[in-house]
Write a protein that holds these residues in place. Structure first.
Motif, PDB file in Angstrom:
ATOM      1  N   ASP A   1       8.598   0.720   6.683  1.00  0.00           N
ATOM      2  CA  ASP A   1       9.530  -0.119   7.436  1.00  0.00           C
ATOM      3  C   ASP A   1      10.636  -0.652   6.536  1.00  0.00           C
ATOM      4  N   LEU A   2      10.263  -1.112   5.330  1.00  0.00           N
ATOM      5  CA  LEU A   2      11.251  -1.696   4.436  1.00  0.00           C
ATOM      6  C   LEU A   2      12.229  -0.646   3.916  1.00  0.00           C
ATOM      7  N   VAL A   3      11.744   0.566   3.659  1.00  0.00           N
ATOM      8  CA  VAL A   3      12.639   1.638   3.226  1.00  0.00           C
ATOM      9  C   VAL A   3      13.689   1.909   4.305  1.00  0.00           C
ATOM     10  N   LEU A   4      13.265   1.934   5.557  1.00  0.00           N
ATOM     11  CA  LEU A   4      14.210   2.147   6.647  1.00  0.00           C
ATOM     12  C   LEU A   4      15.148   0.956   6.802  1.00  0.00           C
ATOM     13  N   LEU A   5      14.622  -0.235   6.692  1.00  0.00           N
ATOM     14  CA  LEU A   5      15.420  -1.438   6.880  1.00  0.00           C
ATOM     15  C   LEU A   5      16.552  -1.538   5.863  1.00  0.00           C
ATOM     16  N   TYR A   6      16.234  -1.233   4.600  1.00  0.00           N
ATOM     17  CA  TYR A   6      17.224  -1.390   3.537  1.00  0.00           C
ATOM     18  C   TYR A   6      17.920  -0.082   3.156  1.00  0.00           C
ATOM     19  N   GLY A   7      17.573   1.004   3.837  1.00  0.00           N
ATOM     20  CA  GLY A   7      18.178   2.286   3.493  1.00  0.00           C
ATOM     21  C   GLY A   7      17.892   2.664   2.051  1.00  0.00           C
ATOM     22  N   ALA A   8      16.645   2.464   1.618  1.00  0.00           N
ATOM     23  CA  ALA A   8      16.268   2.633   0.215  1.00  0.00           C
ATOM     24  C   ALA A   8      16.093   4.107  -0.151  1.00  0.00           C
ATOM     25  N   ARG A   9      17.186   4.838  -0.129  1.00  0.00           N
ATOM     26  CA  ARG A   9      17.152   6.264  -0.449  1.00  0.00           C
ATOM     27  C   ARG A   9      16.812   6.519  -1.914  1.00  0.00           C
ATOM     28  N   GLY A  10      17.040   5.513  -2.764  1.00  0.00           N
ATOM     29  CA  GLY A  10      16.751   5.671  -4.184  1.00  0.00           C
ATOM     30  C   GLY A  10      15.274   5.602  -4.523  1.00  0.00           C
ATOM     31  N   GLY A  11      14.430   5.294  -3.545  1.00  0.00           N
ATOM     32  CA  GLY A  11      12.998   5.271  -3.776  1.00  0.00           C
ATOM     33  C   GLY A  11      12.398   3.895  -3.636  1.00  0.00           C
ATOM     34  N   ALA A  12      11.082   3.853  -3.709  1.00  0.00           N
ATOM     35  CA  ALA A  12      10.341   2.591  -3.606  1.00  0.00           C
ATOM     36  C   ALA A  12       9.364   2.492  -4.764  1.00  0.00           C
ATOM     37  N   TYR A  13       9.310   1.316  -5.371  1.00  0.00           N
ATOM     38  CA  TYR A  13       8.358   1.036  -6.438  1.00  0.00           C
ATOM     39  C   TYR A  13       7.352   0.003  -5.939  1.00  0.00           C
ATOM     40  N   LEU A  14       6.098   0.268  -6.182  1.00  0.00           N
ATOM     41  CA  LEU A  14       5.028  -0.658  -5.828  1.00  0.00           C
ATOM     42  C   LEU A  14       4.601  -1.410  -7.072  1.00  0.00           C
ATOM     43  N   ALA A  15       4.616  -2.732  -6.997  1.00  0.00           N
ATOM     44  CA  ALA A  15       4.274  -3.566  -8.141  1.00  0.00           C
ATOM     45  C   ALA A  15       3.200  -4.566  -7.719  1.00  0.00           C
ATOM     46  N   GLY A  16       3.126  -5.676  -8.429  1.00  0.00           N
ATOM     47  CA  GLY A  16       2.135  -6.696  -8.112  1.00  0.00           C
ATOM     48  C   GLY A  16       0.854  -6.507  -8.891  1.00  0.00           C
ATOM     49  N   GLY A  17      -0.008  -7.507  -8.835  1.00  0.00           N
ATOM     50  CA  GLY A  17      -1.214  -7.497  -9.652  1.00  0.00           C
ATOM     51  C   GLY A  17      -2.381  -6.718  -9.082  1.00  0.00           C
ATOM     52  N   ILE A  18      -2.353  -6.400  -7.792  1.00  0.00           N
ATOM     53  CA  ILE A  18      -3.518  -5.800  -7.137  1.00  0.00           C
ATOM     54  C   ILE A  18      -3.537  -4.281  -7.256  1.00  0.00           C
ATOM     55  N   LEU A  19      -2.402  -3.650  -6.991  1.00  0.00           N
ATOM     56  CA  LEU A  19      -2.384  -2.199  -6.813  1.00  0.00           C
ATOM     57  C   LEU A  19      -2.823  -1.398  -8.033  1.00  0.00           C
ATOM     58  N   PRO A  20      -2.446  -1.775  -9.260  1.00  0.00           N
ATOM     59  CA  PRO A  20      -2.948  -0.998 -10.400  1.00  0.00           C
ATOM     60  C   PRO A  20      -4.467  -0.987 -10.500  1.00  0.00           C
ATOM     61  N   GLN A  21      -5.124  -2.032  -9.981  1.00  0.00           N
ATOM     62  CA  GLN A  21      -6.580  -2.105 -10.024  1.00  0.00           C
ATOM     63  C   GLN A  21      -7.242  -1.165  -9.018  1.00  0.00           C
ATOM     64  N   ILE A  22      -6.507  -0.792  -7.983  1.00  0.00           N
ATOM     65  CA  ILE A  22      -7.086   0.052  -6.925  1.00  0.00           C
ATOM     66  C   ILE A  22      -6.331   1.375  -6.838  1.00  0.00           C
ATOM     67  N   ARG A  23      -5.766   1.827  -7.933  1.00  0.00           N
ATOM     68  CA  ARG A  23      -4.899   3.001  -7.921  1.00  0.00           C
ATOM     69  C   ARG A  23      -5.548   4.198  -7.239  1.00  0.00           C
ATOM     70  N   ASP A  24      -6.772   4.542  -7.639  1.00  0.00           N
ATOM     71  CA  ASP A  24      -7.409   5.736  -7.074  1.00  0.00           C
ATOM     72  C   ASP A  24      -7.653   5.582  -5.575  1.00  0.00           C
ATOM     73  N   LEU A  25      -8.071   4.382  -5.150  1.00  0.00           N
ATOM     74  CA  LEU A  25      -8.279   4.150  -3.723  1.00  0.00           C
ATOM     75  C   LEU A  25      -6.954   4.225  -2.966  1.00  0.00           C
ATOM     76  N   LEU A  26      -5.905   3.700  -3.564  1.00  0.00           N
ATOM     77  CA  LEU A  26      -4.588   3.759  -2.928  1.00  0.00           C
ATOM     78  C   LEU A  26      -4.145   5.202  -2.731  1.00  0.00           C
ATOM     79  N   LEU A  27      -4.318   6.017  -3.754  1.00  0.00           N
ATOM     80  CA  LEU A  27      -3.860   7.407  -3.693  1.00  0.00           C
ATOM     81  C   LEU A  27      -4.643   8.229  -2.671  1.00  0.00           C
ATOM     82  N   SER A  28      -5.898   7.867  -2.419  1.00  0.00           N
ATOM     83  CA  SER A  28      -6.726   8.617  -1.471  1.00  0.00           C
ATOM     84  C   SER A  28      -6.756   7.974  -0.079  1.00  0.00           C
ATOM     85  N   SER A  29      -6.014   6.902   0.101  1.00  0.00           N
ATOM     86  CA  SER A  29      -6.042   6.145   1.355  1.00  0.00           C
ATOM     87  C   SER A  29      -5.071   6.724   2.379  1.00  0.00           C
TER      88      SER A  29
END
Length: 343
Positions: A270-298
């Motif tokens: 939704d946010l990519v569409l809202l802002y026209g983020a053609r340059g890509g999206a980066y995911l940050a924050g403290g949680i996601l690196p801890q669940i990287r494998d689960l995120l990739l398989s989700s």
């Protein structure tokens, strides 16, 4: 807590030969750096010294900064400091419910003898720093076969809160648009998420994405699923839910994290569409690196693309996971040097 726009109160910018402090302060960790402007333009600053502090172990941000300065070379004094933090400035204070203590701007200045202090939105700083990263610094979540396009870049991530900012390329330097995207109303995408929304709406008049996509939000999802499944909620901390899901030792925690990743994919799309983020999206924050494998398989990617006629557009937008590290420190320092927060 909303990731609010914070404008600095700096009266000047340090000379290129002077080192200064840059801090990235979150609800869990405070990252402090002594930085020096770089003349080569590859990065805005060189990080001369860097330390990470657990906020809960210190009585105030002033105490953290004082400890950092006390360990610098004898005789070194810093006159300038840029602080990246969520929240907003109200009088003398940085107001943010996610910080473990109130922050007094006056107290920092007087205790450390700092003449100027600029306060910058935390995700604004992280977004600014992404222009100095390489793909080797990140993990691909969604890759594209097409060349990466030039355009706005979305940076967002769940931690103690849910932050989001957009990097707008430009000359002589990029501009960063801080946003309140985390406060957008939670939009369920399936029957289970509709039931979760009903559960969360029992004790609040408004349910935002931050109520689901953050550390406390993960606990909210876990409690909702436990209630819906008729099981006792035995986990109370986000770290416990994350660990139990990764270890697959608690079925409700595992399901909560799966819901978390699905909602995240939908929201990022939704946010990519809202802002026209053609340059890509980066995911940050403290949680996601801890669940990287689960995120990739989700179901993250499935939900990211599930935008009807906009699927072909989204298939051209790469999504990458990045470690927070020193990015907030570098970004805060760079924005300060650009003069975007001087008054």
């Amino acid at each position: 807590m909303a990731q609010a726009v914070i404008r600095g109160n700096a009266q000047s910018v340090p000379s290129p030969e002077l080192a200064f402090l840059a801090a990235d302060v979150g609800g869990t960790h405070a990252r402090i750096g002594l930085v020096s402007p770089r003349p080569d333009g590859h990065r805005p600053v060189t990080v001369l010294e860097y330390r990470r502090y657990a906020c809960a172990e210190w009585p105030s941000l002033t105490a953290v900064l004082k400890d950092f300065v006390s360990q610098l070379s004898p005789g070194m004094h810093v006159d300038h400091c840029a602080v990246a933090s969520a929240g907003y400035v109200l009088g003398d204070a940085i107001v943010n419910d996610n910080l473990p203590w109130p922050v007094s701007i006056r107290d920092i200045r007087e205790t450390l003898g700092i003449s100027t202090l600029a306060v910058i939105n935390d995700f604004e700083a992280v977004a600014y720093a992404t222009q100095f990263m390489t793909h080797a610094d990140t993990t691909p979540v969604i890759e594209t076969s097409a060349p990466q396009m030039v355009g706005p870049v979305l940076v967002m991530g769940p931690g103690t809160g849910l932050g989001s900012a957009v990097l707008l390329p430009g000359k002589p330097h990029a501009t960063v648009l801080p946003t309140e995207a985390g406060q957008v109303a939670l939009a369920p995408g399936n029957e289970l998420e509709i039931e979760i929304l009903r559960f969360l709406a029992r004790d609040r008049a408004y349910v935002s994405f931050e109520h689901a996509l953050s550390g406390p939000g993960l606990v909210n999802l876990y409690n909702a699923i436990c209630s819906l499944r008729g099981v006792k909620a035995s986990l109370q901390l986000p770290a416990d839910v994350t660990r139990s899901a990764v270890e697959q030792s608690d079925a409700a925690a595992t399901e909560a994290l799966n819901v978390f990743c699905g909602l995240l994919g939908s929201f990022v799309g939704d946010l990519v569409l809202l802002y026209g983020a053609r340059g890509g999206a980066y995911l940050a924050g403290g949680i996601l690196p801890q669940i990287r494998d689960l995120l990739l398989s989700s179901t993250f990617a499935e939900r990211f693309f599930n935008k009807g006629v906009m699927r072909p557009y989204l298939q051209q937008v790469p999504v990458r996971l990045m470690e927070h590290g020193q990015l907030g420190v570098i970004g805060a320092a760079g924005l300060y040097l650009d003069g975007q927060h001087a008054q």
